[in-house]
Write an enzyme that holds these catalytic residues in place. Structure first.
Site, PDB file in Angstrom:
ATOM      1  N   ASN A 337       0.828  -1.211   0.000  1.00 21.73           N
ATOM      2  CA  ASN A 337       0.000   0.000   0.000  1.00 21.73           C
ATOM      3  C   ASN A 337       0.861   1.260   0.000  1.00 21.73           C
ATOM      4  OD1 ASN A 337      -2.627  -1.028  -0.101  1.00 21.73           O
ATOM      5  ND2 ASN A 337      -2.695  -1.371   2.106  1.00 21.73           N
ATOM      6  N   GLU A 372      -5.989  -8.009   5.083  1.00 22.23           N
ATOM      7  CA  GLU A 372      -5.318  -8.829   4.071  1.00 22.23           C
ATOM      8  C   GLU A 372      -5.280 -10.296   4.490  1.00 22.23           C
ATOM      9  OE1 GLU A 372      -2.031  -6.998   6.686  1.00 22.23           O
ATOM     10  OE2 GLU A 372      -3.994  -6.434   5.899  1.00 22.23           O
TER      11      GLU A 372
END
Length: 459
Positions: A337, A372
């Site tokens: 990210n 995740e």
């Protein structure tokens, strides 16, 4: 795949021979010497498959099959009938009574075991549909409207156009369905999934030896035709065709010359099962909304997964079959990210979900557990199968970067696995999830991109 098989045969020697072969393949067996006891065991223990002798002391195999199919408790159980001396009349009677297949002795052991695997897979897939339907009901979803009734369609893929027309003329008199001869190329032109046949009858040898079997593999790999019924017509009566075709995904292999009455009897049962399964899938989709799905990946969310796992645990206690539970976490996802941005991070999550789903069985569960982290539940899975599946998932994620808008993003996954074998209900689901979570932490601690089993995974 582990499972229980009921053997009903009046001869102890025959039961023992079948039991030894099936036990070697890690199936558990139940036994009955007559129809009445077989019916009682089937109702009480609900095995995953029933193998019947064609002639029992108190009834024929076909009569027992008809009674099993008439009882809601045993209707869905697949039935295989074995005959000492098979004849066409007995075979037709068995198929019309609802038997999934009929084999005459001496039975080729390789073919028998392939047929057993095939029937067990089909039963497991149907059970998974029913399980999901039950779960959404317990979660309080509203009942959907009645399913639309439609006429089934059957495609015939013969060696020549004339043969296809002859098959249609003969079959059209015996089967209430739309029947169309098509070419191999037309079978693969599935488009967007509309007007896809419900069943295919395919010659084992269309233009060349074995190309019908290769077509089976193609049809099973494509979403629109994945759930179609497939029958292979093996006019060459090649002994190797049966196990190969069944393991590639065919539902049945019919040897010898095309017999319209037998084909119709087989297709009637297969089409009824296929349409019932389609209706279950349709109702399930209609009743599961964003309350049960993760909006980003389209996977089931944690709420649904918890309800699903509770049901799997209950069934494991009842059947004694093992199941595997995995937690998977993308390694260093925060760095992805930070480096590429959250939009690309989201696309990595979506691609991960797709890879996981594509590399598991239809009746395994994949859910987004949070962030995740993903959860995988695999019913009827032993230690060896769980280890192979976990390693396969690790590699399909880590061996190939995720390509997003021209950028290759390297991704790996750490996996923790626990297993419940001989489940007796003493290990509650939160405990199993905690075991998998501890194993996942060990994978992270030991260097990431690893599979770790919980210490008591085989307990």
């Amino acid at each position: 795949m582990a499972g229980r098989i009921l053997i009903a045969d009046p001869t102890a020697t025959s039961r023992i021979i079948l039991k030894v072969g099936l036990n070697a393949a890690r199936y558990r067996t139940l036994q009955a010497a007559d129809g009445a006891n077989a019916l009682r065991i089937a109702r009480e223990d609900r095995p995953e498959l029933i193998i019947l002798n064609a002639h029992l002391p108190d009834m024929t195999g076909a009569e027992l099959c008809a009674r099993l199919k008439a009882d809601p408790r045993t209707r869905a159980l697949p039935v295989l009938i074995l005959a000492a001396q098979g004849n066409r009349a007995d075979r037709l009677a068995a198929l019309r009574a609802g038997a999934n297949d009929y084999l005459a002795k001496p039975v080729d052991e390789t073919a028998l075991h392939a047929l057993v695997r095939n029937l067990m897979r089909a039963r497991a897939a149907f059970d998974e549909l029913a399980r999901r339907q039950d779960i959404v009901e317990t979660m309080g979803f509203a009942e959907s409207g009645p399913a639309f009734s439609r006429s089934p369609t059957v495609a015939l893929i013969a060696p020549t156009p004339d043969t296809g027309l002859a098959w249609r003329r003969a079959l059209g008199l015996a089967l209430g369905a739309r029947i169309t001869p098509i070419s191999r190329e037309q079978a693969l032109e599935t488009g967007d999934g509309r007007d896809v046949p419900d069943a295919f009858v395919i010659a084992a040898d269309i233009a060349s030896h074995g190309d019908g079997l290769r077509l089976v593999s193609e049809l099973r790999s494509r979403q629109p035709t994945r759930h179609a019924a497939i029958v292979i017509q093996d006019e060459a009566n090649d002994v190797g065709t049966v196990p190969m075709a069944l393991d590639l995904g065919a539902n049945a292999v019919v040897p010898g010359t095309f017999d319209a009455e037998e084909m119709a009897a087989r297709l009637e049962r297969m089409l009824a099962c296929k349409l019932e399964a389609d209706a279950l899938r349709e109702r399930f989709v209609q009743r599961v909304d964003l309350a049960a799905l993760d909006p980003l990946t389209g996977l089931f969310n944690r709420r649904y997964a918890e309800a699903y796992l509770a049901r799997v645990a209950e069934e494991a206690v009842r059947t004694g079959q093992p199941f595997a539970l995995m937690l998977l976490d993308l390694d260093r996802f925060k760095e992805i990210n930070d480096t590429y941005g959250h939009r690309i991070g989201d696309e990595v999550l979506v691609e991960t979900a797709q890879r996981l789903t594509a590399n598991l069985r239809d009746f395994d569960l994949v859910a987004r557990h949070g962030g995740e982290e993903f959860l995988v539940a695999m019913p009827a899975t032993d230690l060896a199968a769980a280890a192979a599946a976990a390693e396969r998932l690790r590699r399909v994620i880590g061996d190939h970067p995720v390509r997003v808008t021209g950028v290759d993003v390297p991704v790996t996954v750490s996996i923790g696995v626990t297993l419940c074998t001989g489940c007796d209900g003493k290990r509650e689901m939160p405990q199993l999830i905690e075991e998998a979570d501890h194993a996942l932490y060990a994978s992270k601690h030991d260097g990431r991109n690893l599979v770790t089993f919980a210490r008591n995974a085989a307990a």
